[in-house]
Design a protein around this motif. Structure first.
Motif, PDB file in Angstrom:
ATOM      1  N   GLY B 270      13.720  14.652  15.658  1.00  0.00           N
ATOM      2  CA  GLY B 270      14.982  14.864  14.949  1.00  0.00           C
ATOM      3  C   GLY B 270      15.230  16.335  14.683  1.00  0.00           C
ATOM      4  O   GLY B 270      16.330  16.846  14.910  1.00  0.00           O
ATOM      5  N   LEU B 271      14.196  17.038  14.261  1.00  0.00           N
ATOM      6  CA  LEU B 271      14.320  18.466  13.962  1.00  0.00           C
ATOM      7  C   LEU B 271      14.693  19.243  15.222  1.00  0.00           C
ATOM      8  O   LEU B 271      15.592  20.101  15.198  1.00  0.00           O
ATOM      9  CB  LEU B 271      13.003  18.984  13.384  1.00  0.00           C
ATOM     10  CG  LEU B 271      13.025  20.431  12.905  1.00  0.00           C
ATOM     11  CD1 LEU B 271      13.947  20.566  11.706  1.00  0.00           C
ATOM     12  CD2 LEU B 271      11.620  20.895  12.537  1.00  0.00           C
ATOM     13  N   ALA B 272      14.012  18.905  16.328  1.00  0.00           N
ATOM     14  CA  ALA B 272      14.278  19.614  17.581  1.00  0.00           C
ATOM     15  C   ALA B 272      15.741  19.432  18.000  1.00  0.00           C
ATOM     16  O   ALA B 272      16.434  20.394  18.344  1.00  0.00           O
ATOM     17  CB  ALA B 272      13.344  19.110  18.676  1.00  0.00           C
ATOM     18  N   VAL B 273      16.214  18.189  17.945  1.00  0.00           N
ATOM     19  CA  VAL B 273      17.593  17.908  18.361  1.00  0.00           C
ATOM     20  C   VAL B 273      18.572  18.618  17.441  1.00  0.00           C
ATOM     21  O   VAL B 273      19.593  19.163  17.875  1.00  0.00           O
ATOM     22  CB  VAL B 273      17.837  16.389  18.382  1.00  0.00           C
ATOM     23  CG1 VAL B 273      19.297  16.093  18.634  1.00  0.00           C
ATOM     24  CG2 VAL B 273      16.990  15.737  19.457  1.00  0.00           C
ATOM     25  N   THR B 274      18.264  18.637  16.143  1.00  0.00           N
ATOM     26  CA  THR B 274      19.146  19.310  15.195  1.00  0.00           C
ATOM     27  C   THR B 274      19.226  20.809  15.483  1.00  0.00           C
ATOM     28  O   THR B 274      20.295  21.414  15.408  1.00  0.00           O
ATOM     29  CB  THR B 274      18.658  19.075  13.754  1.00  0.00           C
ATOM     30  OG1 THR B 274      18.472  17.676  13.571  1.00  0.00           O
ATOM     31  CG2 THR B 274      19.664  19.579  12.750  1.00  0.00           C
ATOM     32  N   LEU B 275      18.073  21.395  15.817  1.00  0.00           N
ATOM     33  CA  LEU B 275      18.058  22.828  16.159  1.00  0.00           C
ATOM     34  C   LEU B 275      18.969  23.095  17.352  1.00  0.00           C
ATOM     35  O   LEU B 275      19.744  24.052  17.366  1.00  0.00           O
ATOM     36  CB  LEU B 275      16.640  23.281  16.492  1.00  0.00           C
ATOM     37  CG  LEU B 275      15.700  23.539  15.313  1.00  0.00           C
ATOM     38  CD1 LEU B 275      14.296  23.877  15.811  1.00  0.00           C
ATOM     39  CD2 LEU B 275      16.228  24.671  14.446  1.00  0.00           C
ATOM     40  N   ILE B 276      18.880  22.234  18.362  1.00  0.00           N
ATOM     41  CA  ILE B 276      19.719  22.412  19.560  1.00  0.00           C
ATOM     42  C   ILE B 276      21.194  22.282  19.191  1.00  0.00           C
ATOM     43  O   ILE B 276      22.011  23.131  19.551  1.00  0.00           O
ATOM     44  CB  ILE B 276      19.360  21.368  20.640  1.00  0.00           C
ATOM     45  CG1 ILE B 276      17.909  21.567  21.094  1.00  0.00           C
ATOM     46  CG2 ILE B 276      20.307  21.477  21.828  1.00  0.00           C
ATOM     47  CD1 ILE B 276      17.407  20.473  22.002  1.00  0.00           C
ATOM     48  N   ALA B 277      21.508  21.228  18.440  1.00  0.00           N
ATOM     49  CA  ALA B 277      22.906  20.986  18.066  1.00  0.00           C
ATOM     50  C   ALA B 277      23.463  22.169  17.292  1.00  0.00           C
ATOM     51  O   ALA B 277      24.578  22.630  17.536  1.00  0.00           O
ATOM     52  CB  ALA B 277      23.011  19.720  17.224  1.00  0.00           C
ATOM     53  N   ASP B 278      22.647  22.671  16.382  1.00  0.00           N
ATOM     54  CA  ASP B 278      23.033  23.800  15.548  1.00  0.00           C
ATOM     55  C   ASP B 278      23.361  25.027  16.407  1.00  0.00           C
ATOM     56  O   ASP B 278      24.399  25.668  16.233  1.00  0.00           O
ATOM     57  CB  ASP B 278      21.859  24.111  14.621  1.00  0.00           C
ATOM     58  CG  ASP B 278      22.341  24.685  13.319  1.00  0.00           C
ATOM     59  OD1 ASP B 278      23.386  24.219  12.845  1.00  0.00           O
ATOM     60  OD2 ASP B 278      21.673  25.593  12.811  1.00  0.00           O
ATOM     61  N   ALA B 279      22.445  25.317  17.350  1.00  0.00           N
ATOM     62  CA  ALA B 279      22.627  26.492  18.209  1.00  0.00           C
ATOM     63  C   ALA B 279      23.882  26.325  19.066  1.00  0.00           C
ATOM     64  O   ALA B 279      24.664  27.263  19.219  1.00  0.00           O
ATOM     65  CB  ALA B 279      21.397  26.688  19.088  1.00  0.00           C
ATOM     66  N   LEU B 280      24.099  25.118  19.590  1.00  0.00           N
ATOM     67  CA  LEU B 280      25.265  24.890  20.450  1.00  0.00           C
ATOM     68  C   LEU B 280      26.557  25.042  19.668  1.00  0.00           C
ATOM     69  O   LEU B 280      27.523  25.634  20.140  1.00  0.00           O
ATOM     70  CB  LEU B 280      25.198  23.491  21.074  1.00  0.00           C
ATOM     71  CG  LEU B 280      24.127  23.294  22.146  1.00  0.00           C
ATOM     72  CD1 LEU B 280      24.189  21.883  22.689  1.00  0.00           C
ATOM     73  CD2 LEU B 280      24.298  24.301  23.270  1.00  0.00           C
ATOM     74  N   LEU B 281      26.583  24.519  18.438  1.00  0.00           N
ATOM     75  CA  LEU B 281      27.790  24.616  17.637  1.00  0.00           C
ATOM     76  C   LEU B 281      28.122  26.068  17.327  1.00  0.00           C
ATOM     77  O   LEU B 281      29.274  26.457  17.289  1.00  0.00           O
ATOM     78  CB  LEU B 281      27.623  23.830  16.330  1.00  0.00           C
ATOM     79  CG  LEU B 281      28.028  22.366  16.421  1.00  0.00           C
ATOM     80  CD1 LEU B 281      27.680  21.647  15.137  1.00  0.00           C
ATOM     81  CD2 LEU B 281      29.514  22.232  16.703  1.00  0.00           C
ATOM     82  N   LYS B 282      27.085  26.872  17.116  1.00  0.00           N
ATOM     83  CA  LYS B 282      27.335  28.287  16.806  1.00  0.00           C
ATOM     84  C   LYS B 282      27.881  29.016  18.021  1.00  0.00           C
ATOM     85  O   LYS B 282      28.694  29.922  17.888  1.00  0.00           O
ATOM     86  CB  LYS B 282      26.051  28.958  16.331  1.00  0.00           C
ATOM     87  CG  LYS B 282      25.801  28.732  14.860  1.00  0.00           C
ATOM     88  CD  LYS B 282      24.628  29.554  14.398  1.00  0.00           C
ATOM     89  CE  LYS B 282      24.143  29.065  13.051  1.00  0.00           C
ATOM     90  NZ  LYS B 282      22.685  29.111  12.984  1.00  0.00           N
ATOM     91  N   VAL B 283      27.432  28.631  19.205  1.00  0.00           N
ATOM     92  CA  VAL B 283      27.950  29.256  20.422  1.00  0.00           C
ATOM     93  C   VAL B 283      29.453  29.008  20.523  1.00  0.00           C
ATOM     94  O   VAL B 283      30.218  29.878  20.918  1.00  0.00           O
ATOM     95  CB  VAL B 283      27.233  28.698  21.670  1.00  0.00           C
ATOM     96  CG1 VAL B 283      27.907  29.178  22.944  1.00  0.00           C
ATOM     97  CG2 VAL B 283      25.777  29.119  21.668  1.00  0.00           C
ATOM     98  N   GLU B 284      29.872  27.819  20.094  1.00  0.00           N
ATOM     99  CA  GLU B 284      31.288  27.481  20.201  1.00  0.00           C
ATOM    100  C   GLU B 284      32.170  28.366  19.344  1.00  0.00           C
ATOM    101  O   GLU B 284      33.278  28.681  19.690  1.00  0.00           O
ATOM    102  CB  GLU B 284      31.501  26.014  19.774  1.00  0.00           C
ATOM    103  CG  GLU B 284      30.987  25.012  20.780  1.00  0.00           C
ATOM    104  CD  GLU B 284      31.283  25.469  22.196  1.00  0.00           C
ATOM    105  OE1 GLU B 284      32.432  25.849  22.462  1.00  0.00           O
ATOM    106  OE2 GLU B 284      30.361  25.472  23.021  1.00  0.00           O
ATOM    107  N   ARG B 285      31.662  28.735  18.162  1.00  0.00           N
ATOM    108  CA  ARG B 285      32.520  29.483  17.234  1.00  0.00           C
ATOM    109  C   ARG B 285      32.642  30.916  17.649  1.00  0.00           C
ATOM    110  O   ARG B 285      31.737  31.546  18.078  1.00  0.00           O
ATOM    111  CB  ARG B 285      31.966  29.393  15.804  1.00  0.00           C
ATOM    112  CG  ARG B 285      32.045  27.995  15.265  1.00  0.00           C
ATOM    113  CD  ARG B 285      33.487  27.510  15.163  1.00  0.00           C
ATOM    114  NE  ARG B 285      33.593  26.130  15.595  1.00  0.00           N
ATOM    115  CZ  ARG B 285      34.649  25.616  16.232  1.00  0.00           C
ATOM    116  NH1 ARG B 285      35.647  26.377  16.531  1.00  0.00           N
ATOM    117  NH2 ARG B 285      34.684  24.361  16.576  1.00  0.00           N
TER     118      ARG B 285
END
Lengths: 321, 285
Positions: B270-285
């Motif tokens: 769960g932590l790993a997936v959250t880290l990925i999601a977090d990084a991807l969302l920041k790339v979008e902004r």
């Protein structure tokens, strides 16, 4: 003279019973003409621009392109190409997921159905004509400057091979130095391609630079029409005078603190702010706006070029049709 | 170097770091799920040692109440959890995005209203009761293709509820993009509705729903494990993180390893997936 783009008694209301943004307005654009529309923020200029470009349907009235109303023009109709617009926000007007070249090539492929390579070739040529470097053509809007985006927007409009270009505040989002470049580009386009241009701006200097005819909008109505140079030399409507007077370096106007556009019960929308308001300036709509000397202003007490006292024509029928 | 530029670089490096950590850990978990059972000499349901043996070199996660190897069961169970998550998230993403964009872009108000009321009704329905009802309908022991008994009901129930979130996200994004100038420009250029939706709205909408999908993987894995933990999920003897933990809960005080290890793996995934999601969302902004 047949108008290529014509607005007839066009009204646009947002919401059910708000005040109209554009109120029973008439405008005709002849082929190759340069028409400037001036007015302050909120006067309905952008709403008019979108209606002229056929992306916003009027609440009532009609806008005709080549004699046919927009409502009768199918999306794929070749008539659709003849009126194009460039937007105030150069970034927002471009698809953020397409490169400059792809955005222009998409238009060419859509309308002319050439091969993919040929469309790219033509897009590159057009963008180069607009002064975009080969390097910038491959970038998306986010990687371009405001001026570059506006060049892409103009190239995309020209890819349709239009007869009329509507420019809605094309330079207001740009730096001063870039503004001049874009304006010079528009001047060159008019000369080279014989484009008619409808330039919408709050900036009188821009309008003076680019157009022969000018109209002043106030609270959704055109209050004065005149050849551009004449309007600047001797504004007839008190509001025009106020606008002209507010340009630094222009003389002859009466500077006056501007209040909010008061749309009071008074038949003349400008009356609450008008320095020349008199008891008898009522019923402007039944008043003939044609003034001596071929001038046109919706005002009962206009400034006239001659020093003579106001000679207003006494016709009682409506001046507009 | 200016302060602003330096903080921007730092932020970029941090974002890169969380992306690398996330993908690294997730790949390790996936790799173990694929490889560990292959390398092990015995199967997940095989009795290999004395029940409740503590973790040792031979059985790193110990053995359970029946003497099965918890290490093998955790990784075999992980396969099922990840496959269920992939199916549920993948289908939800596709269906939800399409329904949302249609709802947001259609000029027919009644169609939008109809779709959204349907979504509202689904969201309002209690999830656990829906699963229980489906298990009655689909059957506790019903298996489907490669899905073991109990899993089809979970997949169907999760899908029924899950896609609606994507539909709402997609609709909201479509509505906001619809008013933008580049969509007005598309209409001005004469593009048909299908092209405007496909080329000028869809890329922006997918960006939003796909970012959410990554985070949603965790939610689905946890939901699947929770259902098994409640006893309504995947049926015994099939290994799955939630079911292993469920079986070990009674002996948590004495044989802690049975619940702890699958829980730990679940948390780390769960932590790993959250880290990925977090990084991807920041790339979008």
């Amino acid at each position: 003279m047949t108008a290529i783009l014509e607005a007839r008694a066009v009204t646009k209301r947002f919401g059910v019973d708000g005040p109209p943004a554009v109120d029973g307005l008439d405008l005709a654009v002849a082929p190759g003409a340069g028409v400037g529309i001036v007015g302050e923020s909120g006067s309905g200029k952008s709403t008019l621009a979108r209606m002229l470009a056929g992306v916003l349907p009027p609440t009532s009235g009609e806008i005709a392109v080549g004699g046919r109303p927009w409502t009768a023009v199918d999306r794929r109709d070749q008539l659709r190409r003849r009126v194009q617009m460039i937007f105030q926000d150069p970034y927002g007007a471009l698809n953020p997921w397409l490169s400059a070249r792809d955005a222009v090539a998409e238009v060419i492929r859509f309308w002319d159905r050439p091969t993919r390579a040929e469309a790219r070739e033509r897009a590159s040529q057009l963008l180069a004509d607009m002064g975009l470097t080969a390097d910038a053509m491959g970038r998306r809007p986010r990687g371009l400057s405001g001026g570059q985006c506006q060049r892409v927007g103009i190239a995309r409009a020209l890819a349709c091979a239009p007869d009329v270009l509507i420019a809605d505040e094309p330079t207001s989002a740009l730096d001063v130095s870039v503004q001049a470049q874009i304006l010079n580009l528009l001047v060159a386009l008019r000369e080279e391609r014989g484009l008619a241009i409808v330039l919408i701006s709050h900036d009188l200097a821009v309008v003076r630079h680019l157009t022969e005819d000018a109209a002043v909008m106030y609270a959704g109505r055109i209050v004065e029409r005149a050849p551009t140079h004449e309007m600047f030399r001797s504004p007839a409507h008190p509001y025009t005078r106020l606008l002209v007077g507010s340009i630094p370096g222009m003389s002859g106007g009466e500077a006056r603190t501007a209040h909010d556009p008061g749309v009071a019960d008074h038949p003349c929308r400008f009356a609450p702010r008008c320095p020349r308001r008199a008891d008898d300036c009522i019923a402007v709509r039944s008043h003939d706006p044609h003034l001596p000397g071929g001038r046109w202003a919706e005002c009962v007490h206009p400034h006239l070029p001659a020093a003579a006292p106001v000679q207003r024509t006494q016709t009682q029928h409506g001046g507009r049709t | 170097m200016t302060v602003a530029l330096r903080t921007r670089l730092d932020r970029g490096r941090r974002r890169g770091a969380s992306l690398w950590w996330g993908t690294g850990v997730l790949s390790a978990v996936v790799l173990l799920c694929v490889l560990a059972p292959l390398l092990s000499p015995h199967g997940p349901n095989e009795i290999v040692a004395v029940p409740f043996s503590a973790p040792s070199a031979e059985y790193p996660f110990g053995t359970d109440a029946l003497g099965r190897d918890v290490f093998v069961r955790v990784w075999v169970g992980g396969r099922l959890d990840l496959v269920i998550a992939a199916i549920v998230v993948g289908v939800s993403l596709a269906v939800g995005t399409v329904v949302g964009i249609v709802s947001g872009a259609t000029p027919r108000r009644w169609l939008d209203a109809l779709l959204m009321r349907f979504v509202d009704a689904l969201v309002a329905f209690p999830f656990v009761i829906l699963v229980l009802a489906l298990i009655v309908v689909v059957g506790r022991t019903r298996s489907f293709w490669f899905l073991p008994p109990g899993a089809p009901a979970i997949v169907i129930a999760s899908l029924l509820v899950n896609w609606s979130i994507y539909a709402r996200l997609a609709r909201a994004e479509t509505m906001s993009l619809r008013g933008s100038d580049h969509v007005a420009a598309g209409r001005m250029l004469g593009y048909p509705q299908s092209r405007i939706v496909g080329r000028h709205l869809l890329p922006g909408v997918v960006r939003i729903t796909a970012s959410y999908a990554v985070a949603d993987v965790v939610i689905v894995v946890i939901a699947t494990a929770s259902l098994a933990f409640l006893g309504t999920g995947v049926q015994a003897p099939t290994a799955e993180w939630g079911s292993i933990m469920y079986e070990g809960r009674a002996v948590l005080g004495t044989s802690w390893w049975i619940t702890t290890f699958p829980g730990l793996v679940l948390a780390v995934t769960g932590l790993a997936v959250t880290l990925i999601a977090d990084a991807l969302l920041k790339v979008e902004r």
